[in-house]
Motif scaffolding. Structure first.
Motif, short mmCIF file in Angstrom:
data_model
loop_
_atom_site.label_atom_id
_atom_site.label_comp_id
_atom_site.label_asym_id
_atom_site.label_seq_id
_atom_site.Cartn_x
_atom_site.Cartn_y
_atom_site.Cartn_z
N ARG A 17 49.32 31.02 31.53
CA ARG A 17 49.53 32.43 31.86
C ARG A 17 48.35 33.24 31.32
N VAL A 18 47.82 34.11 32.17
CA VAL A 18 46.67 34.95 31.80
C VAL A 18 47.12 36.05 30.85
N SER A 19 46.29 36.29 29.87
CA SER A 19 46.49 37.42 28.97
C SER A 19 45.16 38.15 28.86
N GLY A 20 45.07 39.31 29.44
CA GLY A 20 43.83 40.07 29.40
C GLY A 20 43.39 40.51 30.78
N GLU A 21 42.27 41.23 30.83
CA GLU A 21 41.83 41.86 32.07
C GLU A 21 40.40 41.49 32.47
N SER A 22 39.82 40.46 31.85
CA SER A 22 38.41 40.17 32.11
C SER A 22 38.16 39.56 33.49
N MET A 23 39.21 39.13 34.20
CA MET A 23 39.02 38.48 35.50
C MET A 23 39.72 39.20 36.65
N THR A 24 39.99 40.49 36.48
CA THR A 24 40.71 41.24 37.51
C THR A 24 39.95 41.29 38.83
N GLY A 25 38.63 41.29 38.79
CA GLY A 25 37.83 41.31 40.02
C GLY A 25 37.96 40.05 40.84
N ALA A 26 38.40 38.96 40.21
CA ALA A 26 38.64 37.70 40.92
C ALA A 26 40.11 37.57 41.30
N GLY A 27 40.88 38.62 41.06
CA GLY A 27 42.30 38.58 41.42
C GLY A 27 43.18 37.97 40.35
N LEU A 28 42.65 37.69 39.17
CA LEU A 28 43.45 37.14 38.07
C LEU A 28 43.82 38.27 37.13
N GLU A 29 45.10 38.59 37.10
CA GLU A 29 45.56 39.73 36.32
C GLU A 29 46.47 39.29 35.19
N ASN A 30 46.66 40.19 34.24
CA ASN A 30 47.52 39.92 33.10
C ASN A 30 48.88 39.39 33.55
N ASN A 31 49.33 38.30 32.96
CA ASN A 31 50.61 37.63 33.23
C ASN A 31 50.63 36.77 34.49
N ASP A 32 49.53 36.70 35.25
CA ASP A 32 49.49 35.76 36.37
C ASP A 32 49.58 34.34 35.84
N LEU A 33 50.12 33.46 36.64
CA LEU A 33 50.25 32.05 36.28
C LEU A 33 49.17 31.26 37.01
N LEU A 34 48.33 30.56 36.25
CA LEU A 34 47.24 29.78 36.82
C LEU A 34 47.64 28.33 36.94
N VAL A 35 47.22 27.69 38.03
CA VAL A 35 47.36 26.25 38.19
C VAL A 35 45.98 25.67 37.87
N ILE A 36 45.93 24.74 36.92
CA ILE A 36 44.67 24.21 36.41
C ILE A 36 44.64 22.70 36.58
N ASP A 37 43.58 22.21 37.21
CA ASP A 37 43.41 20.77 37.40
C ASP A 37 42.27 20.28 36.51
N ARG A 38 42.61 19.42 35.56
CA ARG A 38 41.61 18.90 34.62
C ARG A 38 40.79 17.76 35.21
N SER A 39 41.18 17.25 36.38
CA SER A 39 40.45 16.13 36.98
C SER A 39 39.28 16.59 37.86
N LEU A 40 39.20 17.87 38.15
CA LEU A 40 38.13 18.39 39.01
C LEU A 40 36.83 18.57 38.24
N GLU A 41 35.73 18.31 38.90
CA GLU A 41 34.41 18.48 38.30
C GLU A 41 34.06 19.96 38.25
N PRO A 42 33.62 20.44 37.10
CA PRO A 42 33.17 21.84 37.03
C PRO A 42 31.85 22.00 37.77
#
Length: 144
Positions: A60-85
């Motif tokens: 769950r996101v906490s903060g506002e540093s990524m609002t321009g990418a559509g990620l806002e406070n309390n949004d739930l992120l799906v994260i895949d650790r197997s993907l290459e950065p």
């Protein structure tokens, strides 16, 4: 302003394979047509959102540093650790003892963590940092 966001992590409960009703005709944002029939199917959000269950987590996101990418406070992120950065991916990073979500920028063998809010400054990752790219954000779940 603070550059780092605190994230709350959740793992997948793979013991349940729940499916939800899915209306496969598209939902009109204009005027509804009373003549339109719709077909009711079942959809599994796990199958739609999770490609590698063993390597997938939620945070769950906490903060506002990524609002321009559509990620806002309390949004739930799906994260895949197997993907290459890679350049321009949104990543969960562990930087100097804290987790943060930022866009990866790679220029001339230098990694930058780019916020998507003009009130926050990019973070240059150096050899002095304790830095790990923990996973790549694949989806965001919002409440409306």
């Amino acid at each position: 302003m603070k550059n780092k966001s605190n994230l709350t992590f959740f793992s997948i409960d793979a013991s349940e394979n729940k499916q939800t009703i899915f209306i496969d005709t598209g939902i009109s944002a204009g005027f509804p047509s009373p003549a339109d029939d719709f077909k009711e199917n079942r959809i599994s959000l796990d199958k739609e959102l999770i490609k590698n269950p063993e390597a997938t987590f939620f945070a769950r996101v906490s903060g506002e540093s990524m609002t321009g990418a559509g990620l806002e406070n309390n949004d739930l992120l799906v994260i895949d650790r197997s993907l290459e950065p890679s350049h321009n991916k949104i990543a969960i990073c562990f930087l100097d003892g804290e987790f943060t979500v930022k866009r990866l920028k790679v220029k001339n063998n230098t990694v930058w963590l780019q916020p998507e809010n003009p009130n926050y400054k990019p973070i240059k990752v150096t050899e002095d940092n304790n830095f790990v790219i923990w996973g790549i954000v694949t989806n965001v779940i919002k409440k409306v």
